[in-house]
Design an enzyme around this catalytic site. Sequence first.
Site, short mmCIF file in Angstrom:
data_model
loop_
_atom_site.label_atom_id
_atom_site.label_comp_id
_atom_site.label_asym_id
_atom_site.label_seq_id
_atom_site.Cartn_x
_atom_site.Cartn_y
_atom_site.Cartn_z
N ARG A 3 0.84 -1.21 0.00
CA ARG A 3 0.00 0.00 0.00
C ARG A 3 0.87 1.26 0.00
O ARG A 3 0.55 2.24 -0.69
CB ARG A 3 -0.92 0.00 1.22
CG ARG A 3 -1.78 1.25 1.33
CD ARG A 3 -2.66 1.22 2.56
NE ARG A 3 -3.48 2.41 2.65
CZ ARG A 3 -4.41 2.60 3.57
NH1 ARG A 3 -4.64 1.67 4.49
NH2 ARG A 3 -5.13 3.71 3.60
N ASN B 126 -10.66 -4.10 -1.26
CA ASN B 126 -10.53 -3.09 -2.30
C ASN B 126 -9.62 -3.53 -3.43
O ASN B 126 -8.71 -4.34 -3.21
CB ASN B 126 -9.99 -1.79 -1.69
CG ASN B 126 -11.05 -1.00 -0.98
OD1 ASN B 126 -12.18 -0.92 -1.44
ND2 ASN B 126 -10.71 -0.43 0.17
N HIS C 188 -16.49 3.78 -4.70
CA HIS C 188 -15.58 4.93 -4.54
C HIS C 188 -15.76 5.96 -5.66
O HIS C 188 -14.85 6.73 -5.95
CB HIS C 188 -14.12 4.48 -4.44
CG HIS C 188 -13.83 3.76 -3.16
ND1 HIS C 188 -12.57 3.33 -2.82
CD2 HIS C 188 -14.64 3.40 -2.14
CE1 HIS C 188 -12.63 2.72 -1.63
NE2 HIS C 188 -13.87 2.76 -1.21
N TYR D 234 -14.28 10.46 -2.08
CA TYR D 234 -13.39 9.98 -3.14
C TYR D 234 -13.50 10.85 -4.40
O TYR D 234 -12.59 10.84 -5.23
CB TYR D 234 -13.68 8.53 -3.48
CG TYR D 234 -13.19 7.56 -2.44
CD1 TYR D 234 -11.87 7.12 -2.43
CD2 TYR D 234 -14.04 7.12 -1.43
CE1 TYR D 234 -11.41 6.25 -1.46
CE2 TYR D 234 -13.58 6.25 -0.45
CZ TYR D 234 -12.26 5.81 -0.48
OH TYR D 234 -11.81 4.96 0.50
#
Length: 421
Positions: free
Chosen positions: A90, A144, A194, A244
């Site tokens: 990430r 996700n 999102h 988002y």
Amino acid sequence: MKLTVVGGGSTYTPELVDGFARLRDTLRIEELVLVDPAADRLELVGGLARRIFARQGHAGRIVTTSDLDAGVDGADAVLLQLRVGGQAAREKDETWPLECGCIGQETTGAGGLAKALRTVPVVLDIAERVRRANPRAWIIDFTNPVGIVTRALLRAGHRAVGLCNVAIGFQRKFAALLDTAPAEVHLAHVGLNHLTWETGVRLGGPDGADVLPALLAEHGEAIAADVRLPRPLLEGLGVVPSYYLRYYYAHDEVVRELRTKPSRAAEVAAMERELLAMYGDPALDEKPALLAKRGGAFYSEAAVDLAAALLGGAGSPYQVVNTLNRGTLPFLPDDAVIEVQAAVGPEGPVPLPVPALDPLFSGLIANVTAYEDLALDAALRGGRDRVFRALLAHPLIGQYAYADALTDRLVTHNREHLAWA
């Protein structure tokens, strides 16, 4: 009822367990299985989970295992909340896109594509093993990028529903502003995961009075601050975009911000170390306050509601989920995965009708859907050209020079997770 959480060693799992304990009359779990390959984390999380159940008087049994097949055997529902590559991957997703002047984020733009490429093959393997263990089991995907992952699951014929906490977060916040119970707030929520807008806020159900104009008029500043967009923009649009949408509506501003502060991954990694130390305390028998900063607010309540409805329990009749379009948004293919209000029952979600959308919203939805189609193709079949095409199609990238440079960086940083690289 047996419910399995894949990624059960996540530091966020105690929030989920707390929801299961508090809402045990809605979702009657007899056995909760936490599956995770990280045995050290799993031991800490599992110990706290058992203490939370004991403190709140939940009679269910909690089992921890690193054996996926044993964990999903006989499960009625399987929740997926895994992170392939962990916070280290990430961290890269959030940083290398910035080198090209593009958003660095784990679910949107180039970082989101990298996460999809790492995640889809792993999730499909898990889903096949779930299907072998129990073909009637429901898979609830919180992993996700939820839209792309859920589309992969549904395309492969799995009984799957995608879940995000954005809608339930808005529901709770609007209920507080309106001084009413959350169950009374029905969102006209539409878009892709999102990439959503609240086009209406109705009291009492889908046919109730729309109080969104009044909400914007009376609480516009608070709502604008929450989504980090200017109040005049919200008033001009007449909707509430999810936070988002800031990546689209204020892209350059966000890039400048991200370049001047630590990544969210670094913040979460530090938080996780602190949380795991807390979880090791045998006296701790409730979720610590620090967990509220970890993200995913209200996920546990949304997960309980969805699992209960799918398994014939007492879940809410209408819920915001990620599911097949099937004509709901006529400008998208039927097999696109959209995020909308749906009637949810044991046979799955059925999207509620959505009024015609302003082209300002439908155009962006169509564009990102095309990107997601190309992203899924790249995740399933691999290849540099497919990655490049997906990046070129993304509205946050678009230019061939950026797409080319980002493709090289994506492959370099994810080579160990890409079988074709």
